[in-house]
Design a protein around this motif. Structure first.
Motif, short mmCIF file in Angstrom:
data_model
loop_
_atom_site.label_atom_id
_atom_site.label_comp_id
_atom_site.label_asym_id
_atom_site.label_seq_id
_atom_site.Cartn_x
_atom_site.Cartn_y
_atom_site.Cartn_z
N ILE A 172 48.60 44.18 41.40
CA ILE A 172 48.25 43.33 40.75
C ILE A 172 46.56 43.21 40.39
O ILE A 172 46.42 42.96 39.32
N GLY A 173 46.02 43.84 41.33
CA GLY A 173 44.71 43.87 41.47
C GLY A 173 44.20 44.69 40.18
O GLY A 173 43.00 44.64 39.76
N GLU A 174 44.82 45.75 39.83
CA GLU A 174 44.31 46.65 38.95
C GLU A 174 43.95 45.96 37.64
O GLU A 174 43.08 46.16 36.85
N VAL A 175 44.95 45.12 37.00
CA VAL A 175 44.96 44.27 35.74
C VAL A 175 43.74 43.32 36.11
O VAL A 175 42.67 43.11 34.96
N LEU A 176 43.57 42.77 37.09
CA LEU A 176 42.26 41.91 37.36
C LEU A 176 41.03 42.68 37.38
O LEU A 176 40.14 41.98 36.80
N ARG A 177 40.79 43.65 37.98
CA ARG A 177 39.79 44.38 37.90
C ARG A 177 39.30 45.02 36.51
O ARG A 177 38.10 44.96 36.21
N ARG A 178 40.24 45.36 35.76
CA ARG A 178 39.95 45.92 34.42
C ARG A 178 39.64 44.72 33.67
O ARG A 178 38.69 45.04 32.53
N HIS A 179 40.24 43.64 33.47
CA HIS A 179 39.93 42.51 32.33
C HIS A 179 39.18 41.81 32.86
O HIS A 179 38.41 41.04 31.99
N LEU B 29 36.55 41.51 38.50
CA LEU B 29 36.53 41.26 39.95
C LEU B 29 36.48 42.54 40.89
O LEU B 29 36.84 43.67 40.52
N SER B 30 35.93 42.41 41.98
CA SER B 30 35.41 43.33 43.11
C SER B 30 37.03 43.36 43.74
O SER B 30 38.15 42.87 43.50
N ARG B 31 36.97 44.55 44.57
CA ARG B 31 38.64 44.98 45.33
C ARG B 31 38.79 43.66 46.00
O ARG B 31 40.18 43.40 46.13
N LYS B 32 37.77 43.14 46.88
CA LYS B 32 38.11 41.95 47.83
C LYS B 32 38.59 40.73 46.86
O LYS B 32 39.54 40.18 47.34
N GLU B 33 37.93 40.65 45.76
CA GLU B 33 38.14 39.21 44.97
C GLU B 33 39.61 39.57 44.54
O GLU B 33 40.43 38.62 44.30
N ALA B 34 39.94 40.61 43.74
CA ALA B 34 41.31 40.93 43.31
C ALA B 34 42.34 40.79 44.37
O ALA B 34 43.51 40.22 43.91
N ARG B 35 42.22 41.24 45.43
CA ARG B 35 42.85 41.19 46.45
C ARG B 35 43.38 39.59 46.73
O ARG B 35 44.46 39.14 46.94
N ALA B 36 42.28 38.80 46.92
CA ALA B 36 42.39 37.30 47.06
C ALA B 36 43.31 36.63 45.88
O ALA B 36 44.02 35.68 46.24
N ARG B 37 42.86 37.03 44.67
CA ARG B 37 43.50 36.59 43.60
C ARG B 37 44.88 36.91 43.63
O ARG B 37 45.88 36.27 43.36
#
Length: 371
Positions: free
Chosen positions: A125-132, A135-143
């Motif tokens: 899930i975090g991959e698409v958040l970090r790409r577009h 977000l940082s890894r921590k922020e992507a995990r929380a999201r």
């Protein structure tokens, strides 16, 4: 070529978020060419659910993959695909990567094969958040935890660290939805999202999609075989046969007064609670034809009891059921002899083309190329 339906809301002109015009897709090999999609057109409006239905091999999934730009290099694409004014047909892979996942996303048919088995749910899930969204890894995990909670997965803090094989089929499907909506896309293509799930899980998935539509205003293209799902979730229905659009209507009009013989055949084959005991369900004789060529005629004629020489002599236009409705007609069909509003399905014209209950074309191993 088919003509798309442009709908107008009372007092205002709505602009489609996705506009497909005269889309054609063919696949070439050393020996033959398969015409999987032929002249499909439609508009999708904000917050609308458009269901695309038809037998396997009718071009539903290929149409969706073409919109996403996910077809293999052997595919030849024609027509126009506009997303919010941006032309996607013919766009480079680099341009498409900026759009996929952000502005338009897809829920694939089988989550077990679509999810990466060696990566955790949170990382996928975090991959698409970090790409577009950067977000940082921590922020992507929380999201990712928030998204899992949004789609109704219990204990999201724990599930985010698990792998696909540790989840049930329904949960994996919800994860696919979470990935698809991570960046709040304006268009979501759901390719048979309830296939192979039990009815309770199906209901949950449909509730998730409905909730996303209401919260985010997402427009949804719902590809499905299940007409019960269509009746429950869709606003408008697009019926495909042999790569072409044969009928398009608001869902209540389609179920209440379908006009194309193929649509009537699909509706007649649906199981209904409290039916007539062991009464045999009516069936559509024959098979979906080979897609090696697209004749200048009605492709359904060999299977249709209403067909005559007109049907085999020319391709029917995609015309309004009520001619006075004009360009804004919401109910259209591509048929030379559509049913009347009150005409029962049994009242058929005598077949003059030699239509029989035997298949008109041999089943092809690659027939699923048109799915």
């Amino acid at each position: 070529m088919t003509e798309a339906v442009r709908e107008t809301a009372p007092g205002a002109v709505r602009e489609p978020v996705l506009s497909v015009r005269d889309l054609s897709v063919s696949f070439r090999s050393d020996t033959r060419t398969v015409h999987a999609v032929d002249g499909v057109s439609y508009d999708l409006f904000p917050g609308e659910v458009l269901a695309v239905v038809g037998e396997s091999g009718c071009g539903k999934s290929v149409t969706s993959m073409a919109v996403m730009g996910l077809l293999p290099p052997t595919a030849q694409i024609g027509g126009s695909i506009r997303l919010g004014g941006r032309e996607l047909a013919g766009a480079s892979e680099k341009e498409l990567q900026k759009v996929r996942g952000k502005d338009i996303a897809m829920i694939f048919q089988e989550p077990m094969t679509s999810l990466n088995p060696v990566l955790t749910i949170g990382r996928q899930i975090g991959e698409v958040l970090r790409r577009h969204q950067g977000l940082s890894r921590k922020e992507a995990r929380a999201r990712a935890v928030e998204l899992l909670d949004l789609v109704g997965i219990p204990a999201p803090q724990r599930r985010v660290e698990e792998y696909p094989h540790q989840l049930s089929g329904g949960m994996r499907q919800r994860v696919m939805i979470a990935i698809a909506v991570a960046c709040d896309p304006c268009v979501l293509i759901a390719d048979e999202p309830t296939t192979a799930l039990d009815v309770t899980v199906q209901a949950g998935i449909l509730e998730v999609l409905q909730s996303l539509r209401e919260r985010l205003g997402t427009a949804i293209v719902l590809v499905t075989h299940d007409l019960g799902v269509v009746a429950d979730a869709a606003d408008r229905v697009l019926v495909m046969y042999a790569g072409r659009t044969v009928e398009q209507a608001p869902v209540h009009d389609l179920f209440g007064s379908a006009r194309h013989p193929y649509t009537r055949g699909l509706l007649g084959a649906v199981l209904r609670p409290g039916g007539e005991g062991k009464r045999r369900l009516p069936e559509i004789p024959g098979l979906v034809p080979s897609l090696d060529s697209q004749p200048d005629a009605c492709t359904f004629a060999p299977r249709c009891g209403r067909a005559d020489d007109t049907c085999t002599g020319g391709r029917p236009g995609f015309r309004p059921i009520h001619p006075v409705a004009g360009a804004g007609a919401r109910h259209r069909a591509a048929c030379w002899h559509p049913y009347g509003a009150d005409e029962p399905s049994g009242a058929e014209r005598p077949a003059t083309t030699g239509a029989t209950d035997e298949p008109t074309a041999a089943a092809r191993p690659d027939q699923e190329a048109g799915k």
